[in-house]
Design a protein around this motif. Structure first.
Motif, PDB file in Angstrom:
ATOM      1  N   VAL A 254       0.828  -1.223   0.000  1.00 53.13           N
ATOM      2  CA  VAL A 254       0.000   0.000   0.000  1.00 53.13           C
ATOM      3  C   VAL A 254       0.853   1.259   0.000  1.00 53.13           C
ATOM      4  N   GLY A 255       2.154   1.111  -0.233  1.00 48.97           N
ATOM      5  CA  GLY A 255       3.030   2.264  -0.362  1.00 48.97           C
ATOM      6  C   GLY A 255       3.417   2.929   0.934  1.00 48.97           C
ATOM      7  N   LEU A 256       3.419   2.187   2.024  1.00 42.84           N
ATOM      8  CA  LEU A 256       3.756   2.769   3.330  1.00 42.84           C
ATOM      9  C   LEU A 256       5.017   2.135   3.911  1.00 42.84           C
ATOM     10  N   THR A 257       5.961   1.837   3.048  1.00 44.27           N
ATOM     11  CA  THR A 257       7.201   1.200   3.509  1.00 44.27           C
ATOM     12  C   THR A 257       7.952   2.077   4.503  1.00 44.27           C
ATOM     13  N   ALA A 258       7.855   3.400   4.339  1.00 43.73           N
ATOM     14  CA  ALA A 258       8.565   4.319   5.227  1.00 43.73           C
ATOM     15  C   ALA A 258       8.063   4.247   6.661  1.00 43.73           C
ATOM     16  N   LEU A 259       6.883   3.678   6.854  1.00 46.01           N
ATOM     17  CA  LEU A 259       6.301   3.609   8.204  1.00 46.01           C
ATOM     18  C   LEU A 259       6.598   2.290   8.903  1.00 46.01           C
ATOM     19  N   VAL A 260       7.325   1.398   8.251  1.00 41.42           N
ATOM     20  CA  VAL A 260       7.661   0.113   8.878  1.00 41.42           C
ATOM     21  C   VAL A 260       8.545   0.362  10.098  1.00 41.42           C
ATOM     22  N   PRO A 261       8.224  -0.193  11.258  1.00 38.41           N
ATOM     23  CA  PRO A 261       9.055   0.016  12.462  1.00 38.41           C
ATOM     24  C   PRO A 261      10.461  -0.522  12.265  1.00 38.41           C
ATOM     25  N   GLU A 262      11.415   0.212  12.803  1.00 40.16           N
ATOM     26  CA  GLU A 262      12.825  -0.148  12.641  1.00 40.16           C
ATOM     27  C   GLU A 262      13.405  -0.863  13.845  1.00 40.16           C
ATOM     28  N   GLY A 263      12.699  -0.924  14.914  1.00 40.37           N
ATOM     29  CA  GLY A 263      13.198  -1.585  16.110  1.00 40.37           C
ATOM     30  C   GLY A 263      12.180  -1.500  17.225  1.00 40.37           C
ATOM     31  N   ALA A 264      12.573  -2.004  18.394  1.00 45.86           N
ATOM     32  CA  ALA A 264      11.678  -2.000  19.550  1.00 45.86           C
ATOM     33  C   ALA A 264      11.453  -0.569  20.026  1.00 45.86           C
ATOM     34  N   GLU A 265      10.202  -0.127  19.973  1.00 44.54           N
ATOM     35  CA  GLU A 265       9.818   1.196  20.445  1.00 44.54           C
ATOM     36  C   GLU A 265       8.522   1.077  21.228  1.00 44.54           C
ATOM     37  N   ASP A 266       8.272   2.095  22.023  1.00 47.50           N
ATOM     38  CA  ASP A 266       6.987   2.165  22.711  1.00 47.50           C
ATOM     39  C   ASP A 266       5.913   2.420  21.659  1.00 47.50           C
ATOM     40  N   ILE A 267       4.880   1.599  21.648  1.00 50.35           N
ATOM     41  CA  ILE A 267       3.908   1.643  20.572  1.00 50.35           C
ATOM     42  C   ILE A 267       3.153   2.973  20.517  1.00 50.35           C
ATOM     43  N   GLY A 268       2.914   3.587  21.667  1.00 50.13           N
ATOM     44  CA  GLY A 268       2.202   4.861  21.680  1.00 50.13           C
ATOM     45  C   GLY A 268       2.993   5.987  21.028  1.00 50.13           C
ATOM     46  N   PRO A 269       4.206   6.290  21.512  1.00 55.81           N
ATOM     47  CA  PRO A 269       5.018   7.327  20.871  1.00 55.81           C
ATOM     48  C   PRO A 269       5.381   7.015  19.425  1.00 55.81           C
ATOM     49  N   TRP A 270       5.375   5.733  19.028  1.00 54.33           N
ATOM     50  CA  TRP A 270       5.639   5.395  17.621  1.00 54.33           C
ATOM     51  C   TRP A 270       4.420   5.672  16.754  1.00 54.33           C
ATOM     52  N   TRP A 271       3.251   5.315  17.236  1.00 48.15           N
ATOM     53  CA  TRP A 271       2.022   5.418  16.447  1.00 48.15           C
ATOM     54  C   TRP A 271       1.698   6.870  16.091  1.00 48.15           C
ATOM     55  N   ARG A 272       1.730   7.757  17.050  1.00 46.75           N
ATOM     56  CA  ARG A 272       1.285   9.128  16.813  1.00 46.75           C
ATOM     57  C   ARG A 272       2.159   9.875  15.801  1.00 46.75           C
ATOM     58  N   PRO A 273       3.485   9.829  15.881  1.00 45.23           N
ATOM     59  CA  PRO A 273       4.278  10.514  14.847  1.00 45.23           C
ATOM     60  C   PRO A 273       4.111   9.904  13.463  1.00 45.23           C
ATOM     61  N   GLN A 274       3.933   8.573  13.378  1.00 45.27           N
ATOM     62  CA  GLN A 274       3.786   7.938  12.070  1.00 45.27           C
ATOM     63  C   GLN A 274       2.514   8.407  11.369  1.00 45.27           C
ATOM     64  N   ARG A 275       1.449   8.516  12.114  1.00 46.34           N
ATOM     65  CA  ARG A 275       0.192   8.952  11.491  1.00 46.34           C
ATOM     66  C   ARG A 275       0.248  10.415  11.091  1.00 46.34           C
ATOM     67  N   GLN A 276       1.071  11.199  11.762  1.00 46.26           N
ATOM     68  CA  GLN A 276       1.214  12.610  11.394  1.00 46.26           C
ATOM     69  C   GLN A 276       1.909  12.772  10.050  1.00 46.26           C
ATOM     70  N   ARG A 277       2.636  11.757   9.618  1.00 45.71           N
ATOM     71  CA  ARG A 277       3.335  11.828   8.336  1.00 45.71           C
ATOM     72  C   ARG A 277       2.394  11.613   7.153  1.00 45.71           C
ATOM     73  N   LEU A 278       1.185  11.192   7.408  1.00 50.27           N
ATOM     74  CA  LEU A 278       0.218  10.918   6.352  1.00 50.27           C
ATOM     75  C   LEU A 278      -0.725  12.092   6.164  1.00 50.27           C
ATOM     76  N   ASP A 279      -1.371  12.108   5.008  1.00 46.51           N
ATOM     77  CA  ASP A 279      -2.426  13.087   4.780  1.00 46.51           C
ATOM     78  C   ASP A 279      -3.569  12.846   5.750  1.00 46.51           C
ATOM     79  N   HIS A 280      -4.307  13.906   6.006  1.00 41.44           N
ATOM     80  CA  HIS A 280      -5.388  13.796   6.986  1.00 41.44           C
ATOM     81  C   HIS A 280      -6.409  12.735   6.589  1.00 41.44           C
ATOM     82  N   ASP A 281      -6.683  12.605   5.301  1.00 41.94           N
ATOM     83  CA  ASP A 281      -7.685  11.630   4.857  1.00 41.94           C
ATOM     84  C   ASP A 281      -7.197  10.192   4.980  1.00 41.94           C
TER      85      ASP A 281
END
Length: 349
Positions: A254-281
């Motif tokens: 679906v063209g979201l390779t840039a959002l693939v996690p790169e390592g162990a992170e806290d899921i909350g702080p990872w989720w919010r910045p990743q979604r900000q990189r996308l268009d609002h829709d």
């Protein structure tokens, strides 16, 4: 300390070289303008105040032995000490002064409303509580204008002091504690049990192997999926090698390779910045996709833990696609855009 002021008790006196009459109030000299604004007052009747009287008497005797007398500054400090240390338990109001004694919950009224006190006559400043409140005599003691400016009302919840509906609305939520992921999770289209699951994951309340070990439920905290590291929420959902392979296989089509996690992170702080990189829709679809993948990982982990059933990578991918199709049929249309893409992709199927 609270002090009750009965009538007829002898007043305390400050000895001084200026010849002040015995029984005069230390704060009286502060009300005639020679020392600026009043700093407090001394009740005329102080029966029973033996401790503070002893301190003052010892101080005066000590200075007298040295051939010294209390200075105006020292008397001011003593009067201030009396003002902040003593309150009056109001009885009939004959002994307590209306403006300068601390008989009200707000303290001396001369401090509570200094602008009004500045307009009171000298005689009015010496009125007792009983005399001042009788038929509102205190109002007739106002001899000066309070101000030449018109009254102005200010709104404390806005920077410019003007009322606004938005500032009022924000004031209702002043001091609100923002819970991690609460706003995003509330709007995400997913089944309630999946939302509850992710809420536990965001706040580290899932019973992962490391948490079970911390509570003494098991001895080993190895990851049940890969067996290569301790099973924490960070590792299980974003850091595990099998988990990252799953993320890549589902996000790449679906063209979201840039959002693939790169390592162990806290899921909350990872989720919010990743979604900000996308268009609002595109964010609602990504939010549902994130819950879907995390939920699938958790179910696979439980199957391996309790049922000893291990699914291969391809089987796990097909399980995710079937789960997504079930979500779409249940009314969660945010995943409708990715299901056809996954179904046509040979890597996923």
């Amino acid at each position: 300390m609270a002090v009750e002021a009965p009538q007829g008790a002898a007043a305390v006196a400050f000895g001084s070289s200026s010849g002040r009459a015995v029984g005069s109030r230390p704060s009286e000299s502060l009300l005639d303008g020679s020392h600026g604004s009043p700093v407090g007052s001394w009740p005329r009747n102080l029966a029973g105040i033996t401790i503070l009287q002893s301190v003052i008497q010892s101080w005066e005797e000590g200075t007298a032995q040295l051939g010294l007398s209390p200075s105006k500054a020292e008397k001011t400090v003593a009067a201030g000490m009396a003002a902040v240390s003593m309150t009056v338990i109001l009885g009939n109001g004959c002994s307590s002064r209306l403006w300068t004694d601390s008989w009200a919950p707000v303290g001396p009224l001369c401090h509570f409303e200094p602008n009004l006190f500045a307009a009171i006559s000298n005689a009015g400043r010496r009125r007792s509580v009983k005399d001042g409140l009788f038929q509102n005599r205190w109002a007739r003691d106002i001899v000066g204008a309070l101000t030449t400016h018109a009254d102005r009302f200010t709104w404390k919840w806005s920077a410019d002091g003007k009322y606004s509906a938005s500032s009022t609305y924000r004031a209702f939520f002043a001091g609100l504690t923002v819970l991690l992921g609460a706003k995003e999770l509330w709007k995400t289209k997913a089944a309630p049990r999946v939302k509850f699951f992710l809420w536990l994951a965001l706040h580290r309340r899932l019973w992962t192997a490391d948490r079970c070990k911390q509570h003494g439920h098991q001895d080993d905290d190895a990851c049940f999926v890969c067996g290569q590291a301790a099973e924490t929420s960070d590792h299980l959902f974003l850091g595990c090698v099998i988990t990252r392979e799953l993320w890549f296989s589902l996000l790449a089509p679906v063209g979201l390779t840039a959002l693939v996690p790169e390592g162990a992170e806290d899921i909350g702080p990872w989720w919010r910045p990743q979604r900000q990189r996308l268009d609002h829709d595109a964010r609602p679809s990504f939010d549902s996709l994130m819950l879907l993948i995390s939920w699938s990982i958790w179910k696979e982990r439980n199957n391996r833990t309790f049922s000893r059933a291990v699914a291969g990578t391809q089987e796990l991918l097909r399980n995710v696609v079937r789960e997504a199709e079930d979500w779409v049929q249940a009314g969660f249309e945010t995943l409708a855009v990715v299901c056809p893409i996954w179904s046509c992709n040979t890597v996923v199927m």
